[in-house]
Enzyme design. Structure first.
Site, PDB file in Angstrom:
ATOM      1  N   ASN A 131       2.218  11.293  26.499  1.00 12.58           N
ATOM      2  CA  ASN A 131       3.341  10.363  26.567  1.00 12.58           C
ATOM      3  C   ASN A 131       4.442  10.765  25.585  1.00 12.58           C
ATOM      4  OD1 ASN A 131       1.691   8.999  28.327  1.00 12.58           O
ATOM      5  ND2 ASN A 131       1.024   7.481  26.829  1.00 12.58           N
ATOM      6  N   HIS A 146       3.763  16.652  25.084  1.00 22.15           N
ATOM      7  CA  HIS A 146       4.943  16.763  25.940  1.00 22.15           C
ATOM      8  C   HIS A 146       6.220  16.346  25.225  1.00 22.15           C
ATOM      9  CE1 HIS A 146       2.132  16.469  29.683  1.00 22.15           C
ATOM     10  NE2 HIS A 146       2.092  17.650  29.096  1.00 22.15           N
ATOM     11  N   CYS A 151      25.673  20.848  20.549  1.00 22.02           N
ATOM     12  CA  CYS A 151      25.245  21.310  19.222  1.00 22.02           C
ATOM     13  C   CYS A 151      26.455  21.970  18.538  1.00 22.02           C
ATOM     14  CB  CYS A 151      24.120  22.325  19.424  1.00 22.02           C
ATOM     15  SG  CYS A 151      23.586  23.149  17.916  1.00 22.02           S
ATOM     16  N   THR A 193      -4.871   8.477  32.114  1.00 18.81           N
ATOM     17  CA  THR A 193      -4.252   9.682  32.680  1.00 18.81           C
ATOM     18  C   THR A 193      -4.920  10.027  34.000  1.00 18.81           C
ATOM     19  OG1 THR A 193      -3.734  12.027  32.321  1.00 18.81           O
ATOM     20  CG2 THR A 193      -5.770  11.217  31.331  1.00 18.81           C
TER      21      THR A 193
HETATM   22  P1  OAD Z   1       0.104   9.396  35.801  1.00 23.90           P
HETATM   23  O1  OAD Z   1       1.157   8.457  36.272  1.00 23.90           O
HETATM   24  O2  OAD Z   1      -0.168  10.667  36.553  1.00 23.90           O
HETATM   25  O3  OAD Z   1      -1.301   8.641  35.717  1.00 23.90           O
HETATM   26  C1  OAD Z   1      -1.370   7.379  35.094  1.00 23.90           C
HETATM   27  C2  OAD Z   1      -2.827   6.975  35.098  1.00 23.90           C
HETATM   28  O4  OAD Z   1      -2.929   5.762  34.383  1.00 23.90           O
HETATM   29  C3  OAD Z   1      -3.384   6.716  36.494  1.00 23.90           C
HETATM   30  O5  OAD Z   1      -4.636   7.370  36.618  1.00 23.90           O
HETATM   31  C4  OAD Z   1      -3.546   5.198  36.546  1.00 23.90           C
HETATM   32  O6  OAD Z   1      -4.689   4.812  37.314  1.00 23.90           O
HETATM   33  C5  OAD Z   1      -3.785   4.885  35.086  1.00 23.90           C
HETATM   34  N1  OAD Z   1      -3.443   3.529  34.672  1.00 23.90           N
HETATM   35  C6  OAD Z   1      -2.537   2.689  35.211  1.00 23.90           C
HETATM   36  N2  OAD Z   1      -2.500   1.531  34.498  1.00 23.90           N
HETATM   37  C7  OAD Z   1      -3.407   1.666  33.488  1.00 23.90           C
HETATM   38  C8  OAD Z   1      -3.850   0.843  32.426  1.00 23.90           C
HETATM   39  N3  OAD Z   1      -3.346  -0.385  32.238  1.00 23.90           N
HETATM   40  N4  OAD Z   1      -4.802   1.313  31.579  1.00 23.90           N
HETATM   41  C9  OAD Z   1      -5.327   2.552  31.752  1.00 23.90           C
HETATM   42  N5  OAD Z   1      -4.950   3.391  32.737  1.00 23.90           N
HETATM   43  C10 OAD Z   1      -4.008   2.942  33.602  1.00 23.90           C
HETATM   44  O7  OAD Z   1       0.459   9.742  34.282  1.00 23.90           O
HETATM   45  P2  OAD Z   1      -0.137  10.906  33.410  1.00 23.90           P
HETATM   46  O8  OAD Z   1      -1.559  11.201  33.779  1.00 23.90           O
HETATM   47  O9  OAD Z   1       0.156  10.590  32.004  1.00 23.90           O
HETATM   48  O10 OAD Z   1       4.264  15.359  32.236  1.00 23.90           O
HETATM   49  O11 OAD Z   1       0.780  12.152  33.862  1.00 23.90           O
HETATM   50  C11 OAD Z   1       0.595  13.371  33.161  1.00 23.90           C
HETATM   51  C12 OAD Z   1       1.895  14.084  33.106  1.00 23.90           C
HETATM   52  O12 OAD Z   1       2.445  14.201  34.427  1.00 23.90           O
HETATM   53  C13 OAD Z   1       2.977  13.350  32.334  1.00 23.90           C
HETATM   54  O13 OAD Z   1       2.861  13.527  30.948  1.00 23.90           O
HETATM   55  C14 OAD Z   1       4.215  14.060  32.843  1.00 23.90           C
HETATM   56  C15 OAD Z   1       3.875  14.218  34.315  1.00 23.90           C
HETATM   57  O14 OAD Z   1       4.257  15.487  34.789  1.00 23.90           O
HETATM   58  C16 OAD Z   1       5.514  15.818  31.890  1.00 23.90           C
HETATM   59  O15 OAD Z   1       6.489  15.116  32.032  1.00 23.90           O
HETATM   60  C17 OAD Z   1       5.539  17.197  31.343  1.00 23.90           C
END
Ligand code: OAD
Length: 256
Positions: free
Chosen positions: A114, A131, A158, A198
């Site tokens: 995040n 990230h 810049c 995630t």
């Molecule tokens: P995602 O949006 O891919 O996944 C979010 C996850 O959180 C899902 O598996 C949901 O089921 C879960 N979720 C939703 N609500 C929740 C809660 N209250 N408690 C726990 N879990 C919950 O987001 P990320 O996995 O973080 O990278 O995505 C990874 C990366 O993809 C991000 O950092 C971003 C994106 O590309 C960059 O921007 C470089």
């Protein structure tokens, strides 16, 4: 397996006794968080179909070096809007629980995908931002952080003349090498690894839980939904991080 039943919000959250006992005696703990842990703070995750951040934008148009080169003003304004929305949010009980867990572990590492800075605002100190962080700005040419710039310009420049940009990792960009190396080292030395909020789809972050497991750690996943990691986890606590983490850390032996 003995189970603690913890009822919150009318729904029982089952916390396995074995996990409570394992965490109570663990000295080396590592955690990977994703957008899900900030969902309860009101920040949309990436892949929510309904209100995901990308619902109104094409990520490949905005969160890439090419997108920025093509339309630096649009990209800068999109991040400025997200930065303002994030500044108006607060850490939730999931963030607070991880800060409390850090205080009770001798060797604790929190790796986050995040960019919202909510872990630090909740009191977590040993945070590795894979990230980047939306609150930071850097020169797009020199890669160095810039603290002061013209708030009216979109984007500002810049002193070297190049555009400033958010200090976040865009698609196609490398992760900060030092952050990734420290995250991998933490995954390989921990006894317990938590993957929280995630979708476990984006590498190299998604490799960290597998690295930990391969190095002998117990793997715990906390998510309302199953992910590609779920079947590899030793414990899958199905629920929202803001409910499951306080329930876990509230157990006897952990709430000291
Ligand atoms: P995602 O949006 O891919 O996944 C979010 C996850 O959180 C899902 O598996 C949901 O089921 C879960 N979720 C939703 N609500 C929740 C809660 N209250 N408690 C726990 N879990 C919950 O987001 P990320 O996995 O973080 O990278 O995505 C990874 C990366 O993809 C991000 O950092 C971003 C994106 O590309 C960059 O921007 C470089």
């Amino acid at each position: 397996m003995g189970r603690h039943r913890h009822v919150t919000g009318g729904r029982a959250i089952e916390i396995p006794r074995q996990l409570v006992e394992r965490l109570a005696r663990a000295r080396r703990v590592a955690v990977l968080t994703g957008a899900g842990i900030s969902a309860e703070s009101g920040i949309p995750t990436f892949r929510d179909a309904l209100d995901g951040l990308w619902a109104n934008y094409d990520p490949l148009e905005l969160a890439t070096p090419l997108g920025f080169a093509r339309n630096p003003g649009l990209v800068w304004r999109w991040y400025a809007e997200r930065r303002a929305r994030i500044a108006a949010t607060r850490p939730n009980p999931g963030h607070a629980a991880l800060a409390a867990l850090e205080a009770r572990c001798a060797d604790f590492t929190l790796v986050t995908q995040n960019i919202d800075g909510l872990h630090q605002r909740a009191g977590s100190r040993r945070v590795i931002e894979l990230h980047g962080n939306i609150a930071r700005v850097k020169c797009s040419a020199e890669e160095k952080r810039v603290e002061t710039f013209d708030p009216q310009a979109a984007p500002p420049r810049c002193v070297c003349g190049a555009y400033l940009r958010p200090d976040v990792v865009w698609f196609g960009e490398m992760l900060p090498a030092d952050a990734l190396a420290r995250a991998e080292a933490a995954a390989e030395r921990c006894e317990l690894f938590f993957s929280i909020g995630t979708s476990a789809q984006v590498y190299p972050a998604a490799d960290l839980p597998l690295r930990a497991r391969a190095a002998g750690a117990v793997l715990v996943e906390i998510n309302p939904q199953r992910t590609p990691l779920t079947e590899r986890a030793d414990f899958f606590l199905q629920g929202a991080a803001g409910e499951v983490l306080p329930a876990l850390l509230g157990k006897p032996g952990l709430n000291s």
